[in-house]
Design a protein around this motif. Structure first.
Motif, mmCIF file in Angstrom:
data_model
loop_
_atom_site.group_PDB
_atom_site.id
_atom_site.type_symbol
_atom_site.label_atom_id
_atom_site.label_comp_id
_atom_site.label_asym_id
_atom_site.label_seq_id
_atom_site.Cartn_x
_atom_site.Cartn_y
_atom_site.Cartn_z
ATOM 1 N N ASP A 414 0.858 -1.188 0.000
ATOM 2 C CA ASP A 414 0.000 0.000 0.000
ATOM 3 C C ASP A 414 0.889 1.231 0.000
ATOM 4 O O ASP A 414 1.643 1.470 0.949
ATOM 5 C CB ASP A 414 -0.900 -0.016 1.245
ATOM 6 C CG ASP A 414 -1.897 1.124 1.254
ATOM 7 O OD1 ASP A 414 -2.670 1.228 2.218
ATOM 8 O OD2 ASP A 414 -1.896 1.939 0.303
ATOM 9 N N VAL A 415 0.820 2.035 -1.074
ATOM 10 C CA VAL A 415 1.581 3.281 -1.177
ATOM 11 C C VAL A 415 0.810 4.388 -0.469
ATOM 12 O O VAL A 415 -0.418 4.457 -0.554
ATOM 13 C CB VAL A 415 1.829 3.656 -2.651
ATOM 14 C CG1 VAL A 415 2.565 4.979 -2.748
ATOM 15 C CG2 VAL A 415 2.620 2.565 -3.347
ATOM 16 N N SER A 416 1.522 5.259 0.227
ATOM 17 C CA SER A 416 0.864 6.368 0.906
ATOM 18 C C SER A 416 0.187 7.278 -0.115
ATOM 19 O O SER A 416 0.699 7.512 -1.205
ATOM 20 C CB SER A 416 1.887 7.179 1.710
ATOM 21 O OG SER A 416 2.888 7.708 0.851
ATOM 22 N N GLY A 417 -0.992 7.798 0.249
ATOM 23 C CA GLY A 417 -1.718 8.680 -0.655
ATOM 24 C C GLY A 417 -2.591 7.907 -1.630
ATOM 25 O O GLY A 417 -2.687 6.677 -1.572
ATOM 26 N N LYS A 418 -3.207 8.649 -2.534
ATOM 27 C CA LYS A 418 -4.103 8.051 -3.536
ATOM 28 C C LYS A 418 -3.921 8.777 -4.856
ATOM 29 O O LYS A 418 -3.224 9.780 -4.939
ATOM 30 C CB LYS A 418 -5.569 8.160 -3.068
ATOM 31 C CG LYS A 418 -5.903 7.330 -1.839
ATOM 32 C CD LYS A 418 -7.356 7.468 -1.434
ATOM 33 C CE LYS A 418 -7.632 8.794 -0.763
ATOM 34 N NZ LYS A 418 -6.953 8.949 0.520
ATOM 35 N N GLY A 419 -4.583 8.283 -5.902
ATOM 36 C CA GLY A 419 -4.596 8.943 -7.198
ATOM 37 C C GLY A 419 -3.321 8.733 -7.980
ATOM 38 O O GLY A 419 -2.553 7.788 -7.761
ATOM 39 N N ASP A 534 -5.152 -1.681 4.281
ATOM 40 C CA ASP A 534 -5.972 -1.053 5.314
ATOM 41 C C ASP A 534 -7.253 -0.440 4.758
ATOM 42 O O ASP A 534 -8.102 0.015 5.530
ATOM 43 C CB ASP A 534 -5.171 0.014 6.065
ATOM 44 C CG ASP A 534 -4.626 1.108 5.148
ATOM 45 O OD1 ASP A 534 -3.801 1.893 5.611
ATOM 46 O OD2 ASP A 534 -5.030 1.161 3.963
ATOM 47 N N GLY A 535 -7.414 -0.443 3.427
ATOM 48 C CA GLY A 535 -8.689 -0.014 2.869
ATOM 49 C C GLY A 535 -9.817 -0.950 3.245
ATOM 50 O O GLY A 535 -10.997 -0.569 3.192
ATOM 51 N N THR A 537 -9.971 -2.840 6.439
ATOM 52 C CA THR A 537 -10.315 -2.661 7.857
ATOM 53 C C THR A 537 -10.716 -1.229 8.184
ATOM 54 O O THR A 537 -11.408 -0.993 9.173
ATOM 55 C CB THR A 537 -9.124 -3.066 8.736
ATOM 56 O OG1 THR A 537 -7.958 -2.341 8.323
ATOM 57 C CG2 THR A 537 -8.857 -4.554 8.610
ATOM 58 N N GLU A 538 -10.292 -0.249 7.380
ATOM 59 C CA GLU A 538 -10.610 1.147 7.665
ATOM 60 C C GLU A 538 -11.747 1.680 6.797
ATOM 61 O O GLU A 538 -11.970 2.890 6.736
ATOM 62 C CB GLU A 538 -9.364 2.017 7.494
ATOM 63 C CG GLU A 538 -8.274 1.669 8.498
ATOM 64 C CD GLU A 538 -7.018 2.507 8.324
ATOM 65 O OE1 GLU A 538 -7.036 3.434 7.481
ATOM 66 O OE2 GLU A 538 -6.029 2.249 9.029
ATOM 67 N N ALA A 539 -12.472 0.795 6.105
ATOM 68 C CA ALA A 539 -13.674 1.225 5.390
ATOM 69 C C ALA A 539 -14.688 1.749 6.409
ATOM 70 O O ALA A 539 -14.846 1.193 7.498
ATOM 71 C CB ALA A 539 -14.251 0.049 4.609
ATOM 72 N N THR A 540 -15.361 2.852 6.079
ATOM 73 C CA THR A 540 -16.278 3.492 7.023
ATOM 74 C C THR A 540 -17.704 3.477 6.485
ATOM 75 O O THR A 540 -17.936 3.390 5.286
ATOM 76 C CB THR A 540 -15.860 4.943 7.288
ATOM 77 O OG1 THR A 540 -15.828 5.656 6.037
ATOM 78 C CG2 THR A 540 -14.484 5.004 7.926
ATOM 79 N N ASN A 541 -18.664 3.585 7.428
ATOM 80 C CA ASN A 541 -20.067 3.707 7.044
ATOM 81 C C ASN A 541 -20.518 5.157 7.200
ATOM 82 O O ASN A 541 -19.698 6.047 7.453
ATOM 83 C CB ASN A 541 -20.933 2.752 7.872
ATOM 84 C CG ASN A 541 -20.807 3.016 9.379
ATOM 85 O OD1 ASN A 541 -20.341 4.083 9.794
ATOM 86 N ND2 ASN A 541 -21.207 2.061 10.178
ATOM 87 N N ALA A 585 -13.201 5.521 0.693
ATOM 88 C CA ALA A 585 -12.151 6.505 0.964
ATOM 89 C C ALA A 585 -10.761 6.005 0.626
ATOM 90 O O ALA A 585 -9.843 6.801 0.473
ATOM 91 C CB ALA A 585 -12.193 6.919 2.441
ATOM 92 N N ASP A 586 -10.563 4.697 0.516
ATOM 93 C CA ASP A 586 -9.220 4.173 0.279
ATOM 94 C C ASP A 586 -9.320 2.951 -0.633
ATOM 95 O O ASP A 586 -10.383 2.332 -0.767
ATOM 96 C CB ASP A 586 -8.569 3.775 1.605
ATOM 97 C CG ASP A 586 -7.046 3.704 1.492
ATOM 98 O OD1 ASP A 586 -6.395 3.421 2.506
ATOM 99 O OD2 ASP A 586 -6.512 3.930 0.378
ATOM 100 N N ASP A 587 -8.180 2.612 -1.272
ATOM 101 C CA ASP A 587 -8.138 1.446 -2.149
ATOM 102 C C ASP A 587 -8.389 0.172 -1.338
ATOM 103 O O ASP A 587 -7.943 0.043 -0.201
ATOM 104 C CB ASP A 587 -6.778 1.340 -2.843
ATOM 105 C CG ASP A 587 -6.388 2.630 -3.545
ATOM 106 O OD1 ASP A 587 -5.183 2.889 -3.635
ATOM 107 O OD2 ASP A 587 -7.290 3.366 -3.981
ATOM 108 N N ILE A 588 -9.115 -0.765 -1.938
ATOM 109 C CA ILE A 588 -9.418 -2.041 -1.282
ATOM 110 C C ILE A 588 -8.767 -3.168 -2.091
ATOM 111 O O ILE A 588 -9.121 -3.403 -3.246
ATOM 112 C CB ILE A 588 -10.940 -2.264 -1.180
ATOM 113 C CG1 ILE A 588 -11.571 -1.216 -0.251
ATOM 114 C CG2 ILE A 588 -11.245 -3.666 -0.690
ATOM 115 C CD1 ILE A 588 -13.074 -1.319 -0.130
ATOM 116 N N THR A 589 -7.782 -3.829 -1.473
ATOM 117 C CA THR A 589 -7.015 -4.868 -2.168
ATOM 118 C C THR A 589 -6.951 -6.112 -1.287
ATOM 119 O O THR A 589 -6.708 -6.018 -0.081
ATOM 120 C CB THR A 589 -5.594 -4.368 -2.480
ATOM 121 O OG1 THR A 589 -5.680 -3.153 -3.222
ATOM 122 C CG2 THR A 589 -4.830 -5.394 -3.298
#
Length: 602
Positions: A414-419, A534-535, A537-541, A585-589
């Motif tokens: 997992d690389v820090s940041g997105k896009g 962590d995308g 476990t850190e997915a949010t509702n 909010a984050d990549d899910i892999t």
């Protein structure tokens, strides 16, 4: 009666006259509103197109060069090449080495030439010209000393080959006396390969706006890559080609490198003819070059389809004026409704720009293994993985590959940041990890080498959390290293998933010369490993609650024993149900590995 008729006719004429005046005002106002709105959206579209063009060029160049660097590294580490470079007069060694070199040259498309030279006799061979002796003391051969004694891994240059009538990007790699790059390594020669710029520009032109011009130049301003090959062939400088604006572009490029800014520099200027042009420059640390994009601000580029919309709006208003009779407000209503409808269409044009990011998505997707089962002829294991980015492109990646007939490597990172920035760093990290893993190194050695390579010129301060392990397919022994990544889940055959106790080492690219520790366990037939980012476990509702580690463990055990693809699909379905429509909010892999323990194929 005639008097009454004349009076009615006069009233009707006045009514039509004032109706025409009123609708003329409406027509003028509508046109002005459309023009100003279209201009604003046109500028926004141009800036996004310029930025996307620069990012596409950087991705294309990095992908092209990195792929070639990997292949030339493989050649440089072949035993046949190293033995020949140590004794180039041995005809048997020369025959064995040239067989490897020519096999690579004939099987690789897109390269213009391949050269090799041993430092023992300095005899320079190529696939296209007769051999000659290189004299390193001559100024024109400074590239030889730079590659062999001043470069740790590789360097790039661009030149024109008269024999081939082609401009090539040259990737030069030193060959060492052993397979490691450290202070004890001794350079014994060099290899180089040329990539055809014209083919690269042809492929790039299919993915960018045809009105944009792309230039790649070095720290002195010399243009290395251009659609116009004469510009690159003559080594024109960006400052001379674009005049005052080129000098301004060059100054901004140098400021990018010095200040470490991660955002490109962009500005608008007029040329000597009064024409306006958008200029953008960005730094490419992977090759230490700069990309420049110029985009002319024309009426067509600025307004695009908006002018067509305005034209049809004008026709509609004129038609309404001609049809005015006695119901004045009816036509006012029609005009307003036509205006609202057409304005909505113009606004919708803005959304089409986002589709251009599909180019970056396709490039990233193609780098991840996506065919399952990946090794249909191997019965010792089964594996399945998936990656869903939060944006068009992401920083997560997974990988799995055979190091040799009995060793499987698996990677989750997992690389820090997105896009786009994370995607660029992901390409480099994935390439370096796989390249080093295939050279008979332990997971610990791979991470220590890759960490130092990623730290070089990491001015953006990005980092990678990563878990990698080597599985011995004959014994089930699994050797792994963790660089700050989430612990995997382990399920013994017939039992439940549990979190694997792992040492959390420091992230990759965070600090040079870090030490990483290996851990080991033995997998039995039917055992499974589930890795994720962590995308998950850190997915949010909608209430900002996290999916969490305990919930992941519960869900994993709910579907334990399922087919691997069905398992990952079920976990993702549970995440979606938990999110209840909240934005990802984050990549899910995810990656799941099942060890069967069957005999390996010889």
């Amino acid at each position: 009666m005639n008097s009454e008729q004349n009076k009615d006719r006069m009233i009707a004429r006045k009514f039509r006259f004032f109706s025409i005046i009123l609708f003329a005002v409406v027509l003028l106002a509508s046109s002005l509103i459309f023009i100003f709105a279209s201009r604003s959206m046109g500028y926004e579209a141009i800036y996004k197109s310029v930025d996307l063009t620069a990012e596409t060029a950087k991705l294309r160049l990095s992908d092209t060069v990195n792929s070639e660097v990997l292949e030339i590294f493989k050649l440089a580490n072949l035993q046949a090449i190293q033995e020949y470079f140590l004794d180039p007069t041995d005809h048997f060694l020369r025959y064995a080495a040239e067989e490897e070199l020519m096999a690579y040259y004939e099987s690789t498309s897109g390269i213009t030439d391949l050269f090799w030279v041993s430092d023992v006799n300095k005899l320079f061979y190529t696939t296209t010209t007769p051999p000659y002796v290189v004299d390193p003391t001559l100024p024109e051969n400074s590239w030889y000393n730079m590659t062999l004694y001043e470069t740790e891994l590789y360097n790039f240059n661009v030149n024109y080959n008269e024999d081939l009538d082609a401009i090539s990007i040259w990737v030069n790699v030193p060959v060492f006396s052993d397979s490691s790059f450290n202070e004890q390594a001794v350079p014994i020669g060099m290899l180089g390969t040329g990539l055809d710029i014209s083919q690269f520009m042809s492929d790039l032109s299919e993915d960018i706006d045809s009105r944009a011009k792309v230039y790649v130049f070095n720290s002195s301003g010399a243009i290395m890559i251009s659609e116009d090959l004469d510009i690159a062939r003559n080594n024109e400088r960006i400052q001379d080609l674009l005049g005052e604006n080129g000098s301004a572009l060059y100054e901004r490029a140098m400021a990018l490198n010095k200040t470490g800014r991660d955002a490109p520099a962009i500005f608008e200027a007029r040329d000597s003819g009064g024409n306006r042009t958008i200029y953008l420059t960005d730094y490419m640390p992977s090759v230490d070059w700069y990309v420049a994009v110029t985009y002319p601000v024309t009426i067509g580029a600025l307004y695009g389809n908006s002018m067509t919309v305005v034209f049809f709006v004008m026709l509609a208003v004129i038609a309404l004026v001609l049809l005015i009779s006695n119901v004045f407000m009816r036509y006012i209503d029609r005009a307003l409704q036509g205006y609202i409808s057409d304005f909505t269409k113009v606004t919708a044009d803005k959304e089409r720009i986002a589709t251009e990011l599909n180019v970056a998505t396709q490039i990233q997707t193609s780098m991840l293994p996506s065919i399952f089962p990946p090794f249909p002829d191997r019965s010792e294991f089964d594996v399945y993985a998936s990656m869903l980015p939060a944006k068009e492109v992401g920083g997560d990646f997974y990988d799995f590959f055979l190091i040799d007939n009995n060793t499987l490597a698996i990677v989750m990172a997992d690389v820090s940041g997105k896009g786009v920035p994370a995607a660029l760093f992901m390409v480099i990290a994935k390439t370096l990890i796989k390249n080093n893993a295939q050279y008979e190194k332990t997971p610990q050695e791979v991470f220590e080498i890759v960490n130092n390579l990623l730290c070089e010129n990491n001015e953006a301060g990005m980092f990678v959390t990563c878990f990698m392990g080597f599985l011995d397919l004959t014994t089930g022994d699994f050797t792994f290293v963790n660089a700050g990544h989430n612990p995997p889940l382990l399920r013994r055959s017939g039992e439940k998933f549990e979190f694997l106790e792992v040492r959390r080492g420091f992230v990759l690219a965070g600090m040079e010369n870090m030490f990483y520790r290996e851990s080991k366990l033995t997998l039995s037939p039917g055992d499974e490993l589930f890795m994720y980012t962590d995308g998950v476990t850190e997915a949010t509702n909608r209430s900002d609650e996290l999916f969490s580690d305990p919930r992941l463990l519960e869900v994993a055990n709910k579907y334990a024993g399922s087919e691997l693809k069905e398992f990952t699909v079920s976990v993702k379905r549970e995440i979606d149900a938990f999110a209840d429509g909240a934005e990802q909010a984050d990549d899910i892999t995810m990656l799941i590995l099942r060890f069967t323990g069957s005999e390996p194929t010889e």
